[in-house]
Design a protein around this motif. Structure first.
Motif, PDB file in Angstrom:
ATOM      1  N   PHE A  58      61.581  27.163  20.414  1.00 47.15           N
ATOM      2  CA  PHE A  58      61.470  28.418  21.156  1.00 47.15           C
ATOM      3  C   PHE A  58      61.935  29.580  20.244  1.00 47.15           C
ATOM      4  O   PHE A  58      62.208  30.776  20.710  1.00 47.15           O
ATOM      5  CB  PHE A  58      62.593  28.290  22.256  1.00 47.15           C
ATOM      6  N   MET A  59      62.153  29.528  18.797  1.00 44.73           N
ATOM      7  CA  MET A  59      62.727  30.540  18.136  1.00 44.73           C
ATOM      8  C   MET A  59      61.272  31.035  17.706  1.00 44.73           C
ATOM      9  O   MET A  59      60.381  30.625  16.996  1.00 44.73           O
ATOM     10  CB  MET A  59      63.331  30.097  16.697  1.00 44.73           C
ATOM     11  N   LYS A  60      61.366  32.533  17.932  1.00 45.51           N
ATOM     12  CA  LYS A  60      59.763  33.059  17.565  1.00 45.51           C
ATOM     13  C   LYS A  60      59.863  33.682  16.084  1.00 45.51           C
ATOM     14  O   LYS A  60      60.884  33.887  15.709  1.00 45.51           O
ATOM     15  CB  LYS A  60      59.887  34.282  18.505  1.00 45.51           C
ATOM     16  N   PRO A  82      75.342  35.778  12.039  1.00 43.71           N
ATOM     17  CA  PRO A  82      75.192  36.481  13.270  1.00 43.71           C
ATOM     18  C   PRO A  82      73.963  36.606  13.837  1.00 43.71           C
ATOM     19  O   PRO A  82      73.629  36.496  15.113  1.00 43.71           O
ATOM     20  CB  PRO A  82      75.702  38.022  13.013  1.00 43.71           C
ATOM     21  N   ALA A  83      72.916  37.009  12.940  1.00 40.34           N
ATOM     22  CA  ALA A  83      71.516  37.186  13.416  1.00 40.34           C
ATOM     23  C   ALA A  83      71.061  35.712  13.937  1.00 40.34           C
ATOM     24  O   ALA A  83      70.268  35.487  14.831  1.00 40.34           O
ATOM     25  CB  ALA A  83      70.589  37.473  12.420  1.00 40.34           C
ATOM     26  N   LYS A  90      69.046  33.537  22.248  1.00 42.12           N
ATOM     27  CA  LYS A  90      67.568  34.087  22.923  1.00 42.12           C
ATOM     28  C   LYS A  90      66.777  32.850  23.222  1.00 42.12           C
ATOM     29  O   LYS A  90      66.229  32.802  24.171  1.00 42.12           O
ATOM     30  CB  LYS A  90      67.065  35.048  21.890  1.00 42.12           C
ATOM     31  N   SER A  91      66.757  31.785  22.104  1.00 43.14           N
ATOM     32  CA  SER A  91      66.192  30.489  22.553  1.00 43.14           C
ATOM     33  C   SER A  91      66.417  29.888  23.569  1.00 43.14           C
ATOM     34  O   SER A  91      65.531  29.391  24.643  1.00 43.14           O
ATOM     35  CB  SER A  91      65.937  29.554  21.400  1.00 43.14           C
ATOM     36  N   ILE A  95      64.450  29.091  27.063  1.00 45.16           N
ATOM     37  CA  ILE A  95      64.445  27.339  27.188  1.00 45.16           C
ATOM     38  C   ILE A  95      64.608  27.454  28.746  1.00 45.16           C
ATOM     39  O   ILE A  95      63.895  26.820  29.609  1.00 45.16           O
ATOM     40  CB  ILE A  95      65.488  26.577  26.723  1.00 45.16           C
ATOM     41  N   PHE A  96      65.833  27.913  29.330  1.00 46.33           N
ATOM     42  CA  PHE A  96      66.171  27.939  30.713  1.00 46.33           C
ATOM     43  C   PHE A  96      65.443  28.485  31.601  1.00 46.33           C
ATOM     44  O   PHE A  96      65.097  28.417  32.618  1.00 46.33           O
ATOM     45  CB  PHE A  96      67.679  28.183  30.804  1.00 46.33           C
ATOM     46  N   ARG A  97      64.860  29.902  30.900  1.00 46.29           N
ATOM     47  CA  ARG A  97      63.985  30.760  31.918  1.00 46.29           C
ATOM     48  C   ARG A  97      62.845  29.894  32.246  1.00 46.29           C
ATOM     49  O   ARG A  97      62.219  29.691  33.104  1.00 46.29           O
ATOM     50  CB  ARG A  97      63.841  31.959  31.411  1.00 46.29           C
TER      51      ARG A  97
END
Length: 566
Positions: A58-60, A82-83, A90-91, A95-97
Motif C-alpha cells: 500500500f506504499m505508493k 520521519p518520512a 498513510k499505508s 489498508i483500513f479504508r
C-alpha cells in the motif's frame, strides 16, 4: 527524460514491484502453513511478515518521488525516518479504508470477534491475564484484515499452499512417530512436541480432507501423484489410530458425515446412494463397536460374598470390601487383599516402593491392585509371584490393567473413557479422568453464566471466576484439575455473557452465509472440524488454536478467489 517516459518508467517499476510483492505474499502464506504444526514463534514471524508485505503493497511509489522533490537539498537518509513513519501511517489508513468497506462486511464481522474481547476489558479486574488473552487472539484481528484486503489468490497458488501445509503435517507425524518408537513415552499425548495433540489432530483432519479433494477432483495432477496422496491419507488415518486421538477421529467422522449428507442430497446418482447407505451404516457399526467395549467394562464375574476365603495361602487374613463394587476386567477390585503380604512381595520384585508412586505419579499400590485384579489374581504374595517381568514393567509405568496391552490404542482410549464414566457415577470424583472432568468444567461454567447472564465476567477474569465457583460449589475436583470450560461456546458465554455468545455465533455463521461459502468444500469441512472441536475444547484459547481458526477461516473465506464446489 520526457514526462511520458517518466510516467512509463514509473508504471513499469510499479508493475515489477507488485509482482515481487505478490510472490512475497505467496511465500508468507507458505511460511504460515508450515509453521502451524511446528512453531508458535514462526507463526508470529509469519504474521509480521504478511503484515509487512501488506504495508509495502500500500506504499505508493509516487510518495517516494515526491519525498525527493520535497527535500531537494538534503540527503535522503536525513529525512527517511520521519518520512518513513508518515509513509507507513498513510499505508495503515489506506489498508483500513479498504478493509472497512460495505462489500467487505463478512470480514468485518469476523474481525469484530476481537472487538468483543476488547469490550470485555470494561468488566475486567485481572488485566495481566486479559492482555495475555488479547495477545493470544491477535490472529483474529490481523488475519482477516490481511487476507481480505490483499488480492485473492488463484487456484494454482492456493493448491500449492495447501500442498506445503500437507507436507508440513505429514512431516510432523513422522517426527511424532519417531518419538513414539525411540523414547519411553508414559503418555501418548507427549509425542506431539510442538503443539498440543488436540490442535495437531485438527490439522491432520484438515490435511486429510485437502488430500481427498486433490486426489479425486483435481484433474490436472498425474495419476502417480494421486496414488501418493491416497497413501498419505492412509498414513494420516493410521497415525490417528496409533496416537489414540479421539478428538481427531470424532471431528473427522462428523465432517465426513456432513460432507456425505450434503453430497447425497445434492447429487442423485450411484455415488450419492452409496454415500446415503454409508451414512446409515456408519452409526450402526459405531454403536455396535461401542456396545462391545461397554460390555467389556461392565461385565462382572459373579462372586458369592458369603463364601469368600478368609486367609491367603500363607495364612494371612484377607480384607474384603463388599460395599465397593468397582471392577477391573470383570473382577471385583476390593476383594482378596492382603496388604502386608502384597507390600513385601512387591518390594522384592521391583525397585519402586510399594508405598511410593509409579512412573505416572500415581500411587503404585493402587496401580498394582488394579492390575492384579485385571488378571484375575488375588492381591497377595501368590498374585505378585505370578506376574511376569513384563507385567512388573507395565505396573511400574502406571498401567493399571493388563487389558491395555492386549488391544489397540484406539480401543484402549474408548475403554478408559467408558471406565472413567463408570467410576464417576460410582464415586462422584472426576479428578484425573479427562473425559469426566469436562462434566465438572461444564457444570461450573453454567453456574458462572447463571450468576453473570448478560455480559459475563470480562476478558481477564475467567480464571478468577472459575476458582471462586469451584470453592463455592465445593467441587470434588482436586486443585490441580480445576481448569476452565473445555467448551469454546461456554467459555465465550462465561467471559461475555449470552449477548457475547450471540455475537460470537453471528461472527461464525454470517460470513460464510453472506459469501455463499457453506457450499465450498474446503470451508465446509474446516467449519465442521472447528465447530465439533469447540464442543469439547477451548479451541481458540491458545495461540496455535487461535491461529488455526483465524488463518483457515480467512484463507477459505476471503483469501481464495473462487469457491471450490463439492
Amino acid at each position: 527524460m520526457t514526462a511520458e517516459k517518466k510516467e512509463k518508467h514509473v508504471s513499469t517499476v510499479q508493475s515489477n514491484r507488485m509482482t515481487i510483492l505478490s510472490q512475497m505474499y505467496f511465500w508468507g502464506l507458505v511460511l504460515m502453513v508450515i509453521s502451524l504444526p511446528f512453531s508458535k514463534f514462526m507463526m508470529s514471524v509469519a504474521h509480521f511478515t504478511l503484515a509487512g508485505i501488506l504495508i509495502l503493497g500500500f506504499m505508493k511509489l509516487d510518495s517516494y518521488i515526491n519525498l525527493k522533490k520535497r527535500y531537494p537539498g538534503f540527503r535522503l537518509y536525513f529525512v527517511i525516518i520521519p518520512a518513513g513513519l508518515q509513509w507507513i501511517f498513510k499505508s495503515f489508513i489506506d489498508i483500513f479504508r479498504r478493509f472497512f468497506r460495505r462489500e467487505n462486511m463478512p470480514a468485518i464481522v469476523f474481525f469484530s470477534l476481537y472487538i468483543l474481547h476488547l469490550l470485555g476489558l470494561l468488566l475486567t479486574v485481572d488485566f495481566d491475564y486479559a492482555l495475555k488473552d488479547l495477545r493470544i487472539k491477535l490472529p483474529i484481528l490481523a488475519l482477516p484484515v490481511i487476507l481480505s484486503v490483499s488480492r485473492p489468490i488463484e487456484w494454482k497458488a492456493f493448491r500449492a499452499i495447501m500442498m506445503f501445509f500437507i507436507g508440513a503435517v505429514i512431516t510432523g507425524t513422522f517426527i511424532s512417530t519417531y518419538i513414539l518408537i525411540s523414547r519411553d513415552i508414559d503418555n501418548i499425548r507427549d509425542i506431539s512436541v510442538y503443539i498440543s495433540h488436540i490442535r495437531f489432530s485438527l490439522l491432520i483432519s484438515i490435511a486429510i480432507f485437502a488430500l481427498g479433494y486433490f486426489s479425486i477432483r483435481e484433474t490436472t495432477l498425474p495419476r502417480w501423484m494421486k496414488g501418493m496422496m491416497f497413501l498419505a491419507i492412509l498414513w494420516l488415518l493410521f497415525y490417528l489410530v496409533i496416537s489414540a486421538s479421539m478428538t481427531g477421529f470424532v471431528v473427522l467422522s462428523l465432517a465426513v458425515f456432513v460432507l456425505a449428507l450434503y453430497y447425497s442430497r445434492k447429487k442423485k446418482n450411484i455415488y450419492s446412494r452409496t454415500a446415503t447407505v454409508a451414512l446409515l451404516l456408519a452409526p450402526v457399526i459405531l454403536v455396535l463397536y461401542l456396545l462391545g467395549i461397554v460390555s467389556d467394562v461392565y461385565k462382572v464375574h459373579r462372586v458369592d460374598f458369603s463364601s469368600l476365603d478368609p486367609r491367603t495361602e500363607k495364612g494371612t487374613l484377607y480384607w474384603h470390601d463388599t460395599t465397593n463394587l468397582q471392577t477391573e476386567n470383570g473382577h471385583y477390585v476390593w476383594l482378596y487383599i492382603a496388604t502386608d503380604e502384597l507390600r513385601e512381595a512387591w518390594n522384592q520384585r521391583s525397585t519402586l516402593d510399594f508405598d511410593g508412586k509409579d512412573n505416572k505419579g500415581q500411587m503404585l499400590k493402587f496401580t498394582l491392585i488394579r492390575y492384579l485384579t485385571s488378571k484375575g489374581l488375588r492381591k497377595d504374595a501368590s498374585g505378585v509371584e505370578k506376574l511376569s517381568k513384563e507385567d512388573i514393567a507395565h505396573i511400574e509405568d502406571g498401567e493399571a490393567s493388563v487389558h491395555y496391552h492386549e488391544r489397540s490404542d484406539f480401543y484402549i482410549r474408548l475403554y478408559k473413557i467408558i471406565w472413567e464414566t463408570q467410576q464417576y457415577f460410582r464415586t462422584g470424583d472426576p479428578s484425573g479422568h479427562s473425559a469426566m472432568q469436562r462434566i465438572e468444567f461444564w457444570k461450573t461454567s453454567i453456574l458462572i453464566i447463571r450468576d453473570h447472564p448478560w455480559l459475563g465476567v470480562g476478558t481477564g477474569d475467567m480464571n478468577i471466576a472459575f476458582q471462586r465457583q469451584y470453592e463455592i460449589m465445593d467441587s470434588p475436583l482436586k486443585p490441580e484439575f480445576r481448569w476452565r470450560s473445555h467448551n469454546q461456546f461456554l467459555s465465550i458465554a462465561v467471559g461475555f455473557g449470552v449477548l457475547g455468545l450471540i455475537w460470537f455465533l453471528f461472527g461464525l455463521i454470517y460470513p460464510p452465509i453472506k459469501l455463499g461459502r457453506l457450499s465450498d468444500y474446503f470451508y465446509l469441512t474446516f467449519f465442521v472440524i472447528m465447530i465439533v472441536s469447540m464442543l469439547s475444547e477451548d479451541t481458540i484459547e491458545t495461540q496455535a488454536g487461535a491461529t488455526i481458526f483465524a488463518f483457515f477461516t480467512s484463507l477459505f473465506l476471503f483469501g481464495k478467489k473462487d469457491k471450490t464446489l463439492i
